[in-house]
Scaffold this motif. Structure first.
Motif, mmCIF file in Angstrom:
data_model
loop_
_atom_site.group_PDB
_atom_site.id
_atom_site.type_symbol
_atom_site.label_atom_id
_atom_site.label_comp_id
_atom_site.label_asym_id
_atom_site.label_seq_id
_atom_site.Cartn_x
_atom_site.Cartn_y
_atom_site.Cartn_z
ATOM 1 N N MET A 58 0.856 -1.190 0.000
ATOM 2 C CA MET A 58 0.000 0.000 0.000
ATOM 3 C C MET A 58 0.890 1.238 0.000
ATOM 4 S SD MET A 58 -3.059 -1.505 0.375
ATOM 5 C CE MET A 58 -4.265 -0.499 1.253
ATOM 6 N N ILE A 59 0.762 2.062 -1.028
ATOM 7 C CA ILE A 59 1.709 3.171 -1.186
ATOM 8 C C ILE A 59 1.001 4.525 -1.219
ATOM 9 C CG2 ILE A 59 3.280 1.641 -2.428
ATOM 10 C CD1 ILE A 59 2.531 3.178 -4.998
ATOM 11 N N ASP A 60 1.737 5.548 -0.816
ATOM 12 C CA ASP A 60 1.213 6.906 -0.788
ATOM 13 C C ASP A 60 1.627 7.626 -2.072
ATOM 14 O OD1 ASP A 60 0.790 9.701 -0.285
ATOM 15 O OD2 ASP A 60 0.662 9.226 1.846
ATOM 16 N N THR A 61 0.717 7.646 -3.040
ATOM 17 C CA THR A 61 1.045 8.280 -4.320
ATOM 18 C C THR A 61 0.955 9.798 -4.256
ATOM 19 O OG1 THR A 61 -1.251 7.989 -5.063
ATOM 20 C CG2 THR A 61 0.333 6.275 -5.674
ATOM 21 N N ILE A 62 0.323 10.330 -3.216
ATOM 22 C CA ILE A 62 0.315 11.792 -3.050
ATOM 23 C C ILE A 62 1.734 12.274 -2.769
ATOM 24 C CG2 ILE A 62 -0.777 13.739 -1.880
ATOM 25 C CD1 ILE A 62 -2.712 11.835 -3.342
ATOM 26 N N GLN A 63 2.476 11.524 -1.956
ATOM 27 C CA GLN A 63 3.871 11.880 -1.702
ATOM 28 C C GLN A 63 4.708 11.803 -2.975
ATOM 29 O OE1 GLN A 63 5.076 9.215 1.424
ATOM 30 N NE2 GLN A 63 4.010 10.366 3.027
ATOM 31 N N LEU A 64 4.348 10.895 -3.871
ATOM 32 C CA LEU A 64 5.121 10.724 -5.106
ATOM 33 C C LEU A 64 4.759 11.738 -6.175
ATOM 34 C CD1 LEU A 64 5.036 6.833 -5.521
ATOM 35 C CD2 LEU A 64 6.913 8.221 -4.629
ATOM 36 N N ALA A 65 3.481 12.147 -6.228
ATOM 37 C CA ALA A 65 3.012 12.933 -7.382
ATOM 38 C C ALA A 65 2.395 14.280 -7.028
ATOM 39 C CB ALA A 65 1.997 12.107 -8.176
ATOM 40 N N GLY A 66 2.269 14.597 -5.746
ATOM 41 C CA GLY A 66 1.731 15.902 -5.368
ATOM 42 C C GLY A 66 0.217 15.937 -5.319
ATOM 43 N N ASN A 67 -0.324 17.116 -5.018
ATOM 44 C CA ASN A 67 -1.762 17.254 -4.818
ATOM 45 C C ASN A 67 -2.158 18.716 -4.959
ATOM 46 O OD1 ASN A 67 -4.380 16.419 -4.221
ATOM 47 N ND2 ASN A 67 -4.113 16.708 -2.016
ATOM 48 N N VAL A 68 -3.420 18.938 -5.333
ATOM 49 C CA VAL A 68 -4.014 20.275 -5.378
ATOM 50 C C VAL A 68 -5.340 20.212 -4.643
ATOM 51 C CG1 VAL A 68 -4.980 22.096 -6.829
ATOM 52 C CG2 VAL A 68 -2.916 20.897 -7.555
ATOM 53 N N THR A 99 9.995 7.761 -0.065
ATOM 54 C CA THR A 99 8.866 6.866 -0.330
ATOM 55 C C THR A 99 9.192 5.905 -1.466
ATOM 56 O OG1 THR A 99 7.247 8.475 0.452
ATOM 57 C CG2 THR A 99 6.447 6.784 -1.068
ATOM 58 N N LEU A 100 9.789 6.409 -2.527
ATOM 59 C CA LEU A 100 10.130 5.546 -3.659
ATOM 60 C C LEU A 100 11.157 4.498 -3.238
ATOM 61 C CD1 LEU A 100 9.189 5.512 -6.632
ATOM 62 C CD2 LEU A 100 11.329 6.648 -7.214
ATOM 63 N N GLY A 101 12.104 4.879 -2.388
ATOM 64 C CA GLY A 101 13.079 3.918 -1.885
ATOM 65 C C GLY A 101 12.436 2.838 -1.035
ATOM 66 N N TRP A 102 11.459 3.233 -0.210
ATOM 67 C CA TRP A 102 10.735 2.249 0.610
ATOM 68 C C TRP A 102 10.007 1.256 -0.280
ATOM 69 C CZ3 TRP A 102 5.852 0.426 1.094
ATOM 70 C CH2 TRP A 102 5.538 -0.316 2.245
ATOM 71 N N ILE A 103 9.359 1.745 -1.326
ATOM 72 C CA ILE A 103 8.634 0.873 -2.250
ATOM 73 C C ILE A 103 9.582 -0.107 -2.921
ATOM 74 C CG2 ILE A 103 7.293 0.826 -4.389
ATOM 75 C CD1 ILE A 103 6.204 3.613 -3.547
ATOM 76 N N GLU A 104 10.724 0.378 -3.376
ATOM 77 C CA GLU A 104 11.694 -0.498 -4.039
ATOM 78 C C GLU A 104 12.169 -1.600 -3.102
ATOM 79 O OE1 GLU A 104 15.861 -0.281 -6.628
ATOM 80 O OE2 GLU A 104 15.035 1.533 -5.695
ATOM 81 N N ASP A 105 12.459 -1.246 -1.858
ATOM 82 C CA ASP A 105 12.911 -2.244 -0.890
ATOM 83 C C ASP A 105 11.821 -3.284 -0.619
ATOM 84 O OD1 ASP A 105 15.329 -0.935 -0.679
ATOM 85 O OD2 ASP A 105 14.828 0.105 1.180
ATOM 86 N N ALA A 106 10.559 -2.832 -0.497
ATOM 87 C CA ALA A 106 9.457 -3.757 -0.228
ATOM 88 C C ALA A 106 9.235 -4.704 -1.399
ATOM 89 C CB ALA A 106 8.182 -2.967 0.069
ATOM 90 N N LEU A 107 9.329 -4.199 -2.607
ATOM 91 C CA LEU A 107 9.161 -5.047 -3.786
ATOM 92 C C LEU A 107 10.281 -6.081 -3.882
ATOM 93 C CD1 LEU A 107 8.184 -2.343 -6.439
ATOM 94 C CD2 LEU A 107 6.679 -4.085 -5.483
ATOM 95 N N GLU A 108 11.495 -5.638 -3.629
ATOM 96 C CA GLU A 108 12.641 -6.533 -3.736
ATOM 97 C C GLU A 108 12.572 -7.650 -2.698
ATOM 98 O OE1 GLU A 108 17.454 -6.180 -4.375
ATOM 99 O OE2 GLU A 108 16.418 -4.593 -3.273
ATOM 100 N N ALA A 109 12.024 -7.371 -1.536
ATOM 101 C CA ALA A 109 11.985 -8.348 -0.448
ATOM 102 C C ALA A 109 10.840 -9.348 -0.588
ATOM 103 C CB ALA A 109 11.855 -7.628 0.892
ATOM 104 N N SER A 110 9.870 -9.088 -1.460
ATOM 105 C CA SER A 110 8.679 -9.922 -1.507
ATOM 106 C C SER A 110 8.938 -11.263 -2.180
ATOM 107 C CB SER A 110 7.558 -9.203 -2.266
ATOM 108 O OG SER A 110 6.413 -10.023 -2.342
ATOM 109 N N ASP A 111 8.422 -12.318 -1.576
ATOM 110 C CA ASP A 111 8.445 -13.645 -2.187
ATOM 111 C C ASP A 111 7.031 -14.147 -2.427
ATOM 112 O OD1 ASP A 111 7.654 -14.095 0.407
ATOM 113 O OD2 ASP A 111 8.923 -15.843 0.712
ATOM 114 N N ALA A 112 6.076 -13.236 -2.551
ATOM 115 C CA ALA A 112 4.671 -13.598 -2.675
ATOM 116 C C ALA A 112 4.366 -14.248 -4.022
ATOM 117 C CB ALA A 112 3.794 -12.363 -2.499
ATOM 118 N N ASP A 113 3.405 -15.153 -4.006
ATOM 119 C CA ASP A 113 2.924 -15.753 -5.247
ATOM 120 C C ASP A 113 2.151 -14.741 -6.084
ATOM 121 O OD1 ASP A 113 3.647 -18.681 -4.788
ATOM 122 O OD2 ASP A 113 2.488 -18.241 -2.991
#
Length: 259
Positions: A58-68, A99-113
């Motif tokens: 679950m990621i926060d795309t507002i932090q990645l892309a901004g908001n109005v 935030t982008l670094g956190w996402i990359e680390d979470a994706l790399e660590a996943s072994d989910a089906d």
């Protein structure tokens, strides 16, 4: 008893989103432990079958892309309202990188089906706002790199399934109302496939005949069935995702190649 698992959206950030985070501490039905968090479930559909692991990042795309935020007492046109996110303000560029670094680390660590990513803004959209430039540039390459099964979003008041280069993009933003128009349909890359679109011919024209809806998915060892529903629960569209293939999965400490 059901529980809600949340990420921040545009309207949340136009209020005080920290109050929602605080509320999560004392309410077991309101799961919002942090701006970015993971949901992991492992289960067996039969006692004689291997377990299946599903992970939703679950990621926060507002932090990645901004908001109005548009003041309610000031007029604005439809063209002004349906602008893509402006990108993070200079003062929040470091937060976007974190935030982008956190996402990359979470994706790399996943072994989910089945590895899913969910955020408020869509990566691709055929509806009134259209695609999100920052997510196309910075998030989408990570999803492809780590073999994500599907990206799920909201924001647009429409429903949408688009597939491109092995990635699946699902949008279901009709929980409150339906539907925005399909003005950005012709701006999608032509090498992708628009598999499903529920939208009005014009913004809130009522031409779709649908008042709202939601998305669900069912998981087994062999497949994930993703279903779009209208407000009555009736099925509008259904598709199937297969377990992740061609990536290494870790089981009991061993690294196993899956053909």
């Amino acid at each position: 008893m059901y529980a809600r698992y949340l990420v921040g959206g545009t309207h949340d950030y136009c209020g005080d989103i920290t109050k929602q985070l605080d509320f999560s501490k004392d309410n077991e039905r309101w799961n919002f432990p942090d701006y970015n968090h993971r949901i992991v479930r492992e289960f067996s559909v039969h006692k004689d079958l291997p377990s299946v692991k599903v992970e939703i990042i679950m990621i926060d795309t507002i932090q990645l892309a901004g908001n109005v935020c548009y003041p309610e007492d000031l007029p604005y046109t439809s063209a002004e309202y349906f602008q893509p996110p402006p990108g993070p303000e200079p003062a929040f560029m470091q937060q976007a990188a974190t935030t982008l670094g956190w996402i990359e680390d979470a994706l790399e660590a996943s072994d989910a089906d089945y590895l899913l990513v969910a955020g408020h803004y869509p990566i691709y959209s055929a509806c009134s706002y259209g695609s999100t430039p920052e997510l196309l540039d910075n998030l989408d390459p990570l999803l492809r790199r780590f073999g994500v099964s599907g990206y799920f979003s909201g924001h647009e008041h429409c429903q949408f399934h688009y597939a491109r280069e092995g990635m699946n993009y699902f949008l279901s933003g009709t929980g409150m109302s339906c539907c925005y128009g399909m003005s950005q349909r012709n701006h999608l890359p032509r090498d992708g496939e628009l598999k499903f679109l529920l939208a009005d011919s014009d913004d809130y024209s009522g031409s779709s005949g649908v008042r709202g809806g939601f998305l669900s998915f069912d998981v087994t060892q062999d497949e994930m069935i993703v279903t779009f529903h209208r407000e009555s629960g009736d099925v509008l569209y259904e598709t199937t995702l297969l377990p992740r293939e061609g990536f290494y999965r870790m089981r009991a400490g061993d690294v196993v190649a899956v053909a």
